[in-house]
Write a protein that holds these residues in place. Sequence first.
Motif, PDB file in Angstrom:
ATOM      1  N   SER A   1       0.832  -1.193   0.000  1.00 14.04           N
ATOM      2  CA  SER A   1       0.000   0.000   0.000  1.00 14.04           C
ATOM      3  C   SER A   1       0.870   1.248   0.000  1.00 14.04           C
ATOM      4  CB  SER A   1      -0.911   0.024   1.231  1.00 14.04           C
ATOM      5  OG  SER A   1      -1.992  -0.862   1.094  1.00 14.04           O
ATOM      6  N   VAL A   2       0.351   2.312  -0.603  1.00 19.16           N
ATOM      7  CA  VAL A   2       1.026   3.602  -0.563  1.00 19.16           C
ATOM      8  C   VAL A   2       0.535   4.344   0.673  1.00 19.16           C
ATOM      9  CG1 VAL A   2       1.359   5.799  -1.726  1.00 19.16           C
ATOM     10  CG2 VAL A   2       1.257   3.680  -3.071  1.00 19.16           C
ATOM     11  N   GLY A   3       1.451   4.577   1.617  1.00 20.00           N
ATOM     12  CA  GLY A   3       1.099   5.277   2.839  1.00 20.00           C
ATOM     13  C   GLY A   3       0.158   4.461   3.714  1.00 20.00           C
ATOM     14  N   ASP A   4      -0.554   5.163   4.571  1.00 14.93           N
ATOM     15  CA  ASP A   4      -1.540   4.550   5.465  1.00 14.93           C
ATOM     16  C   ASP A   4      -2.792   5.415   5.408  1.00 14.93           C
ATOM     17  OD1 ASP A   4      -2.806   2.988   7.336  1.00 14.93           O
ATOM     18  OD2 ASP A   4      -1.664   3.753   9.046  1.00 14.93           O
ATOM     19  N   PRO A   5      -3.560   5.294   4.318  1.00 12.47           N
ATOM     20  CA  PRO A   5      -4.667   6.236   4.110  1.00 12.47           C
ATOM     21  C   PRO A   5      -5.781   6.072   5.135  1.00 12.47           C
ATOM     22  CG  PRO A   5      -4.726   4.482   2.475  1.00 12.47           C
ATOM     23  CD  PRO A   5      -3.427   4.335   3.213  1.00 12.47           C
ATOM     24  N   ARG A   6      -6.488   7.158   5.341  1.00 18.41           N
ATOM     25  CA  ARG A   6      -7.664   7.175   6.198  1.00 18.41           C
ATOM     26  C   ARG A   6      -8.903   7.083   5.311  1.00 18.41           C
ATOM     27  NH1 ARG A   6      -7.638   8.526  11.435  1.00 18.41           N
ATOM     28  NH2 ARG A   6      -5.587   9.524  11.301  1.00 18.41           N
ATOM     29  N   LEU A   7      -9.833   6.207   5.646  1.00 21.72           N
ATOM     30  CA  LEU A   7     -11.025   6.022   4.830  1.00 21.72           C
ATOM     31  C   LEU A   7     -11.876   7.291   4.852  1.00 21.72           C
ATOM     32  CD1 LEU A   7     -12.215   3.581   3.188  1.00 21.72           C
ATOM     33  CD2 LEU A   7     -13.810   3.288   5.088  1.00 21.72           C
ATOM     34  N   LYS A   8     -12.275   7.741   3.667  1.00 19.08           N
ATOM     35  CA  LYS A   8     -13.058   8.975   3.545  1.00 19.08           C
ATOM     36  C   LYS A   8     -14.546   8.683   3.709  1.00 19.08           C
ATOM     37  CE  LYS A   8      -9.600  10.729   0.292  1.00 19.08           C
ATOM     38  NZ  LYS A   8      -9.324  11.058  -1.129  1.00 19.08           N
ATOM     39  N   GLU A   9     -15.337   9.741   3.760  1.00 19.87           N
ATOM     40  CA  GLU A   9     -16.787   9.592   3.917  1.00 19.87           C
ATOM     41  C   GLU A   9     -17.410   8.911   2.698  1.00 19.87           C
ATOM     42  OE1 GLU A   9     -18.750  10.222   6.516  1.00 19.87           O
ATOM     43  OE2 GLU A   9     -17.034  10.846   7.730  1.00 19.87           O
ATOM     44  N   ASN A  10     -16.892   9.197   1.524  1.00 27.22           N
ATOM     45  CA  ASN A  10     -17.290   8.521   0.294  1.00 27.22           C
ATOM     46  C   ASN A  10     -16.052   7.813  -0.239  1.00 27.22           C
ATOM     47  OD1 ASN A  10     -20.181   9.463  -0.388  1.00 27.22           O
ATOM     48  ND2 ASN A  10     -19.116  11.369   0.114  1.00 27.22           N
ATOM     49  N   ASP A  11     -15.996   6.503  -0.077  1.00 25.03           N
ATOM     50  CA  ASP A  11     -14.747   5.801  -0.373  1.00 25.03           C
ATOM     51  C   ASP A  11     -15.033   4.333  -0.685  1.00 25.03           C
ATOM     52  OD1 ASP A  11     -12.004   5.637  -0.747  1.00 25.03           O
ATOM     53  OD2 ASP A  11     -11.517   6.519   1.218  1.00 25.03           O
ATOM     54  N   ILE A  12     -13.981   3.649  -1.069  1.00 27.42           N
ATOM     55  CA  ILE A  12     -14.060   2.243  -1.457  1.00 27.42           C
ATOM     56  C   ILE A  12     -12.907   1.495  -0.794  1.00 27.42           C
ATOM     57  CG2 ILE A  12     -12.685   2.601  -3.576  1.00 27.42           C
ATOM     58  CD1 ILE A  12     -14.624   0.608  -4.977  1.00 27.42           C
ATOM     59  N   PHE A  13     -13.154   0.238  -0.424  1.00 30.31           N
ATOM     60  CA  PHE A  13     -12.086  -0.570   0.164  1.00 30.31           C
ATOM     61  C   PHE A  13     -12.341  -2.036  -0.131  1.00 30.31           C
ATOM     62  CE2 PHE A  13     -15.309  -0.535   3.492  1.00 30.31           C
ATOM     63  CZ  PHE A  13     -15.244  -1.790   4.075  1.00 30.31           C
ATOM     64  N   PHE A  14     -11.255  -2.818  -0.116  1.00 27.21           N
ATOM     65  CA  PHE A  14     -11.444  -4.264  -0.211  1.00 27.21           C
ATOM     66  C   PHE A  14     -10.670  -4.987   0.874  1.00 27.21           C
ATOM     67  CE2 PHE A  14      -7.976  -4.168  -3.580  1.00 27.21           C
ATOM     68  CZ  PHE A  14      -7.079  -5.057  -2.993  1.00 27.21           C
ATOM     69  N   ILE A  15     -11.141  -6.208   1.149  1.00 27.49           N
ATOM     70  CA  ILE A  15     -10.534  -7.103   2.134  1.00 27.49           C
ATOM     71  C   ILE A  15     -10.150  -8.379   1.410  1.00 27.49           C
ATOM     72  CG2 ILE A  15     -10.936  -8.425   4.250  1.00 27.49           C
ATOM     73  CD1 ILE A  15     -13.148  -6.328   4.912  1.00 27.49           C
ATOM     74  N   ASP A  16      -8.918  -8.835   1.597  1.00 24.40           N
ATOM     75  CA  ASP A  16      -8.418 -10.056   0.960  1.00 24.40           C
ATOM     76  C   ASP A  16      -7.734 -10.887   2.044  1.00 24.40           C
ATOM     77  OD1 ASP A  16      -7.160 -12.050  -0.501  1.00 24.40           O
ATOM     78  OD2 ASP A  16      -5.815 -10.696  -1.581  1.00 24.40           O
ATOM     79  N   LEU A  17      -8.304 -12.054   2.336  1.00 22.50           N
ATOM     80  CA  LEU A  17      -7.802 -12.890   3.425  1.00 22.50           C
ATOM     81  C   LEU A  17      -7.418 -14.278   2.939  1.00 22.50           C
ATOM     82  CD1 LEU A  17     -10.414 -12.115   6.230  1.00 22.50           C
ATOM     83  CD2 LEU A  17      -8.248 -10.954   5.749  1.00 22.50           C
ATOM     84  N   GLY A  18      -6.271 -14.766   3.403  1.00 25.36           N
ATOM     85  CA  GLY A  18      -5.856 -16.142   3.185  1.00 25.36           C
ATOM     86  C   GLY A  18      -5.583 -16.782   4.539  1.00 25.36           C
ATOM     87  N   VAL A  19      -6.451 -17.687   4.954  1.00 26.52           N
ATOM     88  CA  VAL A  19      -6.434 -18.195   6.330  1.00 26.52           C
ATOM     89  C   VAL A  19      -6.585 -19.716   6.336  1.00 26.52           C
ATOM     90  CG1 VAL A  19      -7.426 -17.926   8.628  1.00 26.52           C
ATOM     91  CG2 VAL A  19      -7.661 -16.069   6.959  1.00 26.52           C
ATOM     92  N   VAL A  20      -5.832 -20.379   7.203  1.00 23.75           N
ATOM     93  CA  VAL A  20      -5.944 -21.831   7.364  1.00 23.75           C
ATOM     94  C   VAL A  20      -6.906 -22.134   8.504  1.00 23.75           C
ATOM     95  CG1 VAL A  20      -4.700 -23.979   7.832  1.00 23.75           C
ATOM     96  CG2 VAL A  20      -3.582 -22.154   6.522  1.00 23.75           C
ATOM     97  N   TRP A  21      -7.898 -22.982   8.215  1.00 23.33           N
ATOM     98  CA  TRP A  21      -8.855 -23.473   9.202  1.00 23.33           C
ATOM     99  C   TRP A  21      -8.883 -24.992   9.083  1.00 23.33           C
ATOM    100  CZ3 TRP A  21     -11.121 -19.322  11.756  1.00 23.33           C
ATOM    101  CH2 TRP A  21     -11.160 -18.096  11.079  1.00 23.33           C
ATOM    102  N   ASP A  22      -8.722 -25.693  10.167  1.00 22.17           N
ATOM    103  CA  ASP A  22      -8.751 -27.150  10.141  1.00 22.17           C
ATOM    104  C   ASP A  22      -7.804 -27.708   9.074  1.00 22.17           C
ATOM    105  OD1 ASP A  22      -9.505 -29.720  10.891  1.00 22.17           O
ATOM    106  OD2 ASP A  22     -11.233 -29.756   9.522  1.00 22.17           O
ATOM    107  N   ARG A  23      -6.610 -27.101   8.985  1.00 26.55           N
ATOM    108  CA  ARG A  23      -5.523 -27.552   8.097  1.00 26.55           C
ATOM    109  C   ARG A  23      -5.814 -27.369   6.612  1.00 26.55           C
ATOM    110  NH1 ARG A  23      -4.738 -33.561  10.164  1.00 26.55           N
ATOM    111  NH2 ARG A  23      -6.986 -33.442   9.793  1.00 26.55           N
ATOM    112  N   HIS A  24      -6.849 -26.594   6.268  1.00 32.18           N
ATOM    113  CA  HIS A  24      -7.185 -26.313   4.867  1.00 32.18           C
ATOM    114  C   HIS A  24      -7.223 -24.806   4.644  1.00 32.18           C
ATOM    115  CE1 HIS A  24      -8.200 -30.524   4.982  1.00 32.18           C
ATOM    116  NE2 HIS A  24      -8.406 -30.522   3.673  1.00 32.18           N
ATOM    117  N   GLU A  25      -6.932 -24.407   3.409  1.00 33.46           N
ATOM    118  CA  GLU A  25      -6.733 -23.001   3.087  1.00 33.46           C
ATOM    119  C   GLU A  25      -8.019 -22.338   2.609  1.00 33.46           C
ATOM    120  OE1 GLU A  25      -2.101 -23.521   1.632  1.00 33.46           O
ATOM    121  OE2 GLU A  25      -3.728 -23.584   0.151  1.00 33.46           O
ATOM    122  N   GLY A  26      -8.415 -21.308   3.332  1.00 36.43           N
ATOM    123  CA  GLY A  26      -9.478 -20.439   2.860  1.00 36.43           C
ATOM    124  C   GLY A  26      -8.877 -19.205   2.223  1.00 36.43           C
TER     125      GLY A  26
END
Length: 219
Positions: A81-106
């Motif tokens: 990421s560039v910098g550490d932006p603060r979310l604006k009142e009108n803005d967009i964001f995404f979440i991307d997660l890679g997590v192991v549960w019960d030895r399998h990859e989500g």
Amino acid sequence: MAGSMQQAVGSQYALESMQFARDKTWQVVNRVAELVRPGMLESEATTQCKAVLEELGMDRIWHPVLIRFGENTLRTFKQRSVGDPRLKENDIFFIDLGVVWDRHEGDAGATFVVGSDPEMKACADAAKSVFDEVEHHWRSTGAGGKALYDYAAGRASALGWRLNLEIKGHRVSDFPHAIYRAGDLGDFAPCPDAGLWILEIQLAHPTRPFGAFYEDLLI
């Protein structure tokens, strides 16, 4: 399994466990999205996400937590990421997660909008729409991975967005999937087997500095 060692799995692999890992990862994505508010720093959202993962009892994180605000939604997985932006009142964001549960990859990711910017909302919706169309194409035609991304590029263009073809999907499995050396889904010629591949769609607005992301397991 069709194909080659690119679709091999370990002795503990179970499709039901992949489904469980997928569902748990989506649970976190949606829960964290509800916690993200205007005024929050990107780093603060990441910290909150890690706390939710610990609370829900993950095995481990298998790829870094990625939460991108604003212009950083154009950044690829390998770009910081560039910098550490603060979310604006009108803005967009995404979440991307890679997590192991019960030895399998989500692995799951989606884009969210705060405020009332219609083009941001349209971009987020388009990422999910293109994903759904490509997933349906896979189910109905048995198209290979490369063909799926050719189709995705055409659908994104038809809807007025640019598809980032540097993001081309990847293997998942019982942890760690990396031992199978499968490469990107977009470079994989055969039809991908269910429960083994993540389809990633990353779009960019044609003129404004933001994009949208959606990914899920082909199952």
